[in-house]
Design a protein around this motif. Structure first.
Motif, PDB file in Angstrom:
ATOM      1  N   LEU A  91       0.827  -1.209   0.000  1.00 48.42           N
ATOM      2  CA  LEU A  91       0.000   0.000   0.000  1.00 48.42           C
ATOM      3  C   LEU A  91       0.863   1.261   0.000  1.00 48.42           C
ATOM      4  O   LEU A  91       0.556   2.242  -0.686  1.00 48.42           O
ATOM      5  N   ALA A  92       1.947   1.230   0.756  1.00 53.32           N
ATOM      6  CA  ALA A  92       2.815   2.410   0.854  1.00 53.32           C
ATOM      7  C   ALA A  92       3.422   2.779  -0.495  1.00 53.32           C
ATOM      8  O   ALA A  92       3.524   3.962  -0.845  1.00 53.32           O
ATOM      9  N   VAL A  93       3.794   1.786  -1.273  1.00 54.10           N
ATOM     10  CA  VAL A  93       4.480   2.084  -2.527  1.00 54.10           C
ATOM     11  C   VAL A  93       3.539   2.133  -3.723  1.00 54.10           C
ATOM     12  O   VAL A  93       3.809   2.833  -4.713  1.00 54.10           O
ATOM     13  N   GLU A  94       2.423   1.424  -3.656  1.00 53.07           N
ATOM     14  CA  GLU A  94       1.543   1.341  -4.813  1.00 53.07           C
ATOM     15  C   GLU A  94       0.313   2.244  -4.718  1.00 53.07           C
ATOM     16  O   GLU A  94      -0.143   2.781  -5.725  1.00 53.07           O
ATOM     17  N   ILE A 232      13.606   2.601  -0.698  1.00 56.78           N
ATOM     18  CA  ILE A 232      12.518   3.557  -0.990  1.00 56.78           C
ATOM     19  C   ILE A 232      11.239   3.137  -0.272  1.00 56.78           C
ATOM     20  O   ILE A 232      10.543   3.962   0.333  1.00 56.78           O
ATOM     21  N   ILE A 233      10.928   1.868  -0.334  1.00 55.03           N
ATOM     22  CA  ILE A 233       9.688   1.375   0.277  1.00 55.03           C
ATOM     23  C   ILE A 233       9.723   1.534   1.796  1.00 55.03           C
ATOM     24  O   ILE A 233       8.748   1.974   2.417  1.00 55.03           O
ATOM     25  N   LYS A 238       8.030   4.512   6.676  1.00 51.53           N
ATOM     26  CA  LYS A 238       8.423   5.334   7.831  1.00 51.53           C
ATOM     27  C   LYS A 238       7.715   6.691   7.786  1.00 51.53           C
ATOM     28  O   LYS A 238       7.196   7.159   8.805  1.00 51.53           O
ATOM     29  N   GLU A 239       7.664   7.307   6.600  1.00 53.69           N
ATOM     30  CA  GLU A 239       6.991   8.600   6.449  1.00 53.69           C
ATOM     31  C   GLU A 239       5.504   8.514   6.792  1.00 53.69           C
ATOM     32  O   GLU A 239       4.914   9.443   7.343  1.00 53.69           O
ATOM     33  N   ASP A 240       4.889   7.383   6.452  1.00 57.58           N
ATOM     34  CA  ASP A 240       3.458   7.202   6.707  1.00 57.58           C
ATOM     35  C   ASP A 240       3.171   6.781   8.149  1.00 57.58           C
ATOM     36  O   ASP A 240       2.006   6.589   8.514  1.00 57.58           O
ATOM     37  N   ALA A 245      11.770   4.597  12.523  1.00 56.28           N
ATOM     38  CA  ALA A 245      13.067   4.742  11.847  1.00 56.28           C
ATOM     39  C   ALA A 245      13.978   3.579  12.204  1.00 56.28           C
ATOM     40  O   ALA A 245      14.737   3.081  11.360  1.00 56.28           O
ATOM     41  N   LYS A 246      13.879   3.122  13.452  1.00 57.38           N
ATOM     42  CA  LYS A 246      14.714   2.012  13.905  1.00 57.38           C
ATOM     43  C   LYS A 246      14.343   0.726  13.160  1.00 57.38           C
ATOM     44  O   LYS A 246      15.221  -0.039  12.731  1.00 57.38           O
TER      45      LYS A 246
END
Length: 688
Positions: A91-94, A232-233, A238-240, A245-246
């Motif tokens: 979902l995050a990438v697509e 990237i994914i 992480k942004e969403d 981050a860890k």
């Protein structure tokens, strides 16, 4: 001046009215188009979600036996059987707004348009997961306006008729992950040799990046590209706020253990012949067409026992010389239900996939005799029925032709022998006499009742197995004797399920009685005679060469022709049969080759039943046993040197005692008394 202004105002009003009318018309048309599209989507209903899926075959032990597909390896799994990491990464990438839009993401479309304008070319896609799913299901991947319109219509139909979870599940099961793997389950098995539900964050983020370019982002051939895509994914997740981050850093640096390409294990049992037979049952007996088999993701649970299959293959390799080019076929079944536990159709599937166990027809030789003697027992014969074993020429029905069968090595008793001895010694003269006495149709009728499917010729030599039959039919027929006369048929499949667990076929468990259980037992007891050396006569019992290998009660019959060697036998728990011969019907001149079938059968049965209870064959009600003299079939007296336990229908047992050895016994006792008297002959003389 005012006149000019008035004219301009009038013109402006006219243009405004025209534009207004055009706007209203355009709006009406758009509304009409909008309503028409959604009305069409509603009338058209839900589009079918069928996609080609891999059929999986399981052994009786629940292990994956084999897989069949049409070139696209797919396994359908429900959404709850997919790792949450996979769903989140995809979902995050697509399509991060998947659960918010209705098939078309306007934010993403606008962003893609701006990006394309800036770059003066097509640089960014805007397809949602629903659009991609529609394309994967129904359309070719060309770039025409017609295709785009169809894609839009399919997208609307999907969104109107299916839930978001259903659409996401379908997408996850159809997207291409490279190397022939379609769907997340196939990808998980291919890349990491695990199920989709067990994928870690590191593995999931790697797989989620592959569909954008299956070749370019394959970690098996372009690991650097795949790693960049994974980064990237993880950053998007992480942004969403999906991961920390860890977690992202840990997933990125975690080494991935990719599955090694499957290599054929030379020690693993080869069930290729069994698989061919199972597929044939699916198509021919159960009526499942090839399209359904190769595309519907069926779960087929077979009857194959992997341990027995391995044992059969080992014994075949141990017994048959590797330098010999003789062929062999083998079948083992559960006589209670007909389930095939092991099957070999030849010595090397890769060299010859022809299945000699299910397809070849060969002369069965003396393994046909139990069918004959079953019919004879029903017609009044007993274990004690005598007939003379001597060289005999039979005149055939036309009154002119003759037939002269012979015994092995031309050995004859030249005297009457009993049926018990006749089958144990495999006397051919007794068999042909019985066949002609009860009528040649009786053997044919019995064989057909027992499931022999091949045509049988009404000739005297049929009693000696001159009409070719199938190995699997013969083993099944012996299984009917073993289970007390209940109908069974060779079964390779126990159960079939759809990919989501719905049972669409269950092997029937009901059985009808096809032959009399009393005569079935009597025939079984006759077949135990091949291992009982009390029945030795003018020659030894046919089971003597393998008696050293057997340790439990068995019933069986061997058969030999100039081109074929057979051994079929059973315990109450298991029936199996072996055929050995040449494909071209070449004569078997080597004595060792003729012994392969018996030895392989004995070694297999002992190994397959190791650790299991040594069951005996139980006589049903209506039968009784007495001890007889096996040479003449009469009740054994105390003076008979050999006593054999025989079974009869109550009331048909012999009434006369054997007297052949009474005089001999009396003379023996007299000699013994005289010998005792001589010990003390000196005593009277001393007193005198």
């Amino acid at each position: 001046m005012e006149t000019v202004l008035t004219e301009h105002l009038k013109k402006a009003r006219r243009i405004f009215r025209i534009l207004l009318v055009l706007g209203i018309l355009a709006g009406a048309l758009l509304l009409f188009a909008y309503i028409s599209i959604f009305l069409y989507a509603k009338i058209a209903g839900p589009p079918p979600l069928n996609v080609s899926q891999t059929a999986v075959f399981y052994s009786a032990n629940g292990k994956v036996l084999d897989e069949v597909h049409n070139g696209q390896k797919r396994y359908w799994v429900s959404l709850n059987q997919i790792s949450p990491y996979v769903k989140d990464a995809t979902l995050a990438v697509e399509d991060k707004r998947f659960y918010e839009h209705h098939g078309f993401d306007m934010h993403r479309i606008a962003g893609a348009v701006v990006a394309d304008i800036k770059a003066m070319g097509k640089v960014q896609g805007a397809s949602t997961i629903t659009q991609q799913y529609a394309r994967n299901l129904f359309l070719e991947h060309d770039k025409t306006w017609t295709r785009k319109l169809q894609e839009a219509l399919y997208t609307i139909r999907l969104e109107m008729n299916y839930s978001k979870d259903q659409i996401l599940e379908g997408y996850m099961n159809t997207i291409y992950y490279g190397h022939g793997a379609y769907g997340i389950e196939a990808a998980a098995r291919l890349y990491f040799d695990k199920h989709a539900k067990n994928l870690t964050l590191s593995e999931a983020s790697m797989l989620a990046g592959i569909p954008k370019g299956p070749s370019y982002y394959s970690p098996l051939i372009h690991q650097e590209n795949a790693k960049k895509r994974q980064n990237i994914i993880l950053s998007l997740m992480k942004e969403d706020g999906i991961i920390t981050a860890k977690q992202a850093t840990k997933a990125l640096v975690t080494p991935l253990a990719f599955a090694k390409p499957a290599e054929k294990d030379p020690n693993k049992e080869d069930a290729s012949y069994f698989m061919d037979a199972a597929l044939a049952e699916l198509k021919q007996d159960l009526g499942i067409d090839e399209t359904m088999i190769y595309t519907n993701g069926l779960r087929v649970y077979t009857t194959l026992d992997e341990k027995m299959q391995r044992t059969a293959e080992e014994k075949m390799k141990d017994v048959i010389s590797s330098s010999s080019d003789v062929q062999s076929a083998f079948v083992a079944m559960n006589p209670k239900n007909g389930q095939v536990k092991a099957l070999i159709g030849g010595r090397d599937y890769e060299k010859s996939p022809f299945n000699r166990a299910t397809q070849a027809i060969r002369q069965p030789g003396s393994t046909m005799k139990p069918f004959l003697y079953y019919a004879a027992l029903k017609d009044g014969f007993t274990e004690s029925t005598p007939m003379k074993s001597e060289e005999t020429t039979f005149k055939l029905e036309d009154g002119v032709s003759t037939y002269t069968p012979s015994n092995y090595h031309n050995y004859y008793a030249d005297a009457p022998i009993t049926m018990a001895q006749a089958i144990a010694l495999s006397d051919n003269i007794y068999a042909v006499k019985t066949h002609l006495f009860i009528g040649e149709n009786r053997l044919i009728e019995t064989a057909k009742t027992l499931g022999i499917s091949s045509p049988l010729k009404k000739v005297p030599s049929l009693a000696l197995g001159t009409s070719p039959v199938k190995v699997i039919d013969m083993v099944n027929a012996y299984g009917i004797f073993a289970n007390g006369g209940k109908e069974i048929r060779p079964t390779f499949i126990k159960r079939i399920e759809t990919h989501d667990g719905e049972v669409v076929y269950q092997a029937p468990s009901e059985q009808k009685q096809v032959i009399d259980k009393r005569y079935a037992f009597l025939t079984t007891h006759l077949m135990t005679g091949m291992f009982n050396q009390k029945l030795n006569g003018y020659t030894t019992v046919t089971g003597k060469p393998i008696s050293k290998y057997v340790s439990r009660p068995y019933a069986g019959k061997s058969g030999t022709t100039s081109t074929d060697s057979w051994m079929i036998g059973y315990s109450p728990q298991l029936v199996s049969g072996v055929w050995v011969g040449y494909d071209q019907g070449r004569t078997m001149d080597d004595v060792a080759e003729k012994g392969y079938a018996k030895k392989m059968w004995a070694l297999f049965m002992e190994d397959a039943l190791k650790g299991k209870k040594k069951e005996k064959f139980k006589a049903p009600n209506g039968l009784m046993s007495v001890n007889i003299n096996p040479q003449n079939g009469k009740l054994a007296s105390k003076s008979c040197p050999v006593q054999y336990k025989a079974y009869y229908l109550t009331g048909t047992q012999p009434k006369t005692y054997c007297t052949d050895h009474i005089d001999h016994a009396a003379k023996t006792k007299k000699k013994e008394r005289e010998k005792e008297d001589k010990k003390f002959h000196w005593l009277p003389k001393w007193f005198d």
